[in-house]
Design a protein around this motif. Sequence first.
Motif, PDB file in Angstrom:
ATOM      1  N   ARG A 173       3.962   4.370   3.896  1.00 27.48           N
ATOM      2  CA  ARG A 173       2.524   4.070   3.821  1.00 27.48           C
ATOM      3  C   ARG A 173       2.141   3.679   2.395  1.00 27.48           C
ATOM      4  O   ARG A 173       1.272   4.310   1.781  1.00 27.48           O
ATOM      5  CB  ARG A 173       1.704   5.301   4.260  1.00 27.48           C
ATOM      6  CG  ARG A 173       1.908   5.737   5.702  1.00 27.48           C
ATOM      7  CD  ARG A 173       1.306   4.742   6.694  1.00 27.48           C
ATOM      8  NE  ARG A 173       1.481   5.172   8.079  1.00 27.48           N
ATOM      9  CZ  ARG A 173       2.506   4.793   8.849  1.00 27.48           C
ATOM     10  NH1 ARG A 173       3.443   3.978   8.365  1.00 27.48           N
ATOM     11  NH2 ARG A 173       2.582   5.199  10.105  1.00 27.48           N
ATOM     12  N   PRO A 199      -0.912   0.619   9.033  1.00 30.14           N
ATOM     13  CA  PRO A 199      -2.231   0.453   9.644  1.00 30.14           C
ATOM     14  C   PRO A 199      -3.154  -0.406   8.789  1.00 30.14           C
ATOM     15  O   PRO A 199      -3.839  -1.285   9.294  1.00 30.14           O
ATOM     16  CB  PRO A 199      -2.765   1.890   9.740  1.00 30.14           C
ATOM     17  CG  PRO A 199      -1.525   2.743   9.775  1.00 30.14           C
ATOM     18  CD  PRO A 199      -0.505   2.018   8.931  1.00 30.14           C
ATOM     19  N   ALA A 238      -6.862  -1.892  10.065  1.00 33.49           N
ATOM     20  CA  ALA A 238      -7.297  -0.762  10.903  1.00 33.49           C
ATOM     21  C   ALA A 238      -7.737   0.399  10.026  1.00 33.49           C
ATOM     22  O   ALA A 238      -7.315   0.518   8.894  1.00 33.49           O
ATOM     23  CB  ALA A 238      -6.162  -0.329  11.797  1.00 33.49           C
TER      24      ALA A 238
END
Length: 264
Positions: free
Chosen positions: A229, A259, A264
Amino acid sequence: MSALWLLLVVALVVAEIGWLVWRGRRRGPSEVQRRQWLDADLPWRAWLSAEQGPRHLAHTARLARRVHFHGCAGQTLDSRMINTVCGLAALLTLRAREPLPTLRAVLIYPGPFWVPMDHPDEAGLVTDEEVLHSGLSEENGRVLLSWDDVQQALIGAEHNVAVHEFAHQLDAMSGGEGAPVGAPAQAWADVMQRAWAAFEQAPSPVIDDYALEGPAEFFPVAVEAFFQRPSAMRAAHPELFALLTDYFALQPRPLFFEPSAHGA
Ligand SMILES: [Zn+2]
């Protein structure tokens, strides 16, 4: 040509083919093949500079030749799997002359595996209870991995068991206190302590709480967030992110599975 000569020629041809096959197996995949597999399987290759790409490939091949790989619990291994695991390890060692010199063996299980618990529980007792692991790093230079979990990381799982366990190996080389080999000790300790203190106040949106198990877990868990991430980690923990960017000499970019990469 007599029958005897013909037989001799056939025997020589068969021997030559056998030798070529043996030599090919011993050498393993070609450099071109290895690079194609790495480019297809490891999205982090996009983080490498023009100089680092060949270095990463060379370290991957070196690990594949040097480290003993063994499939456990019925897991069969092939060259591409070994290339993937070595490629993940090599992402952590671009600055090193020799990638993970203490790593001797990697044992690969099909999925999570049971390991006897060998440290005291909350009551101070050591039991013969078994604990399910997706990875384990041992001080003797052995790493155990669940292949299913290794694969899930390649397509965006939050956890990356391979980089976690190889980060433990880097840490073990410098004493296992949470500062990996070659890290600037004081700067490292300062950043880690600040991050630790912040975590105790409020949970991190990107680093798993397991990091608070102890200093030796903090670094490997932070490394997982760095690889899985990166965008979220850069935003939430800029100081820690910069420390890891510098240590690994990598230039993280958003990954296809993040994401945030899709808004998102
Ligand atoms: Zn760990």
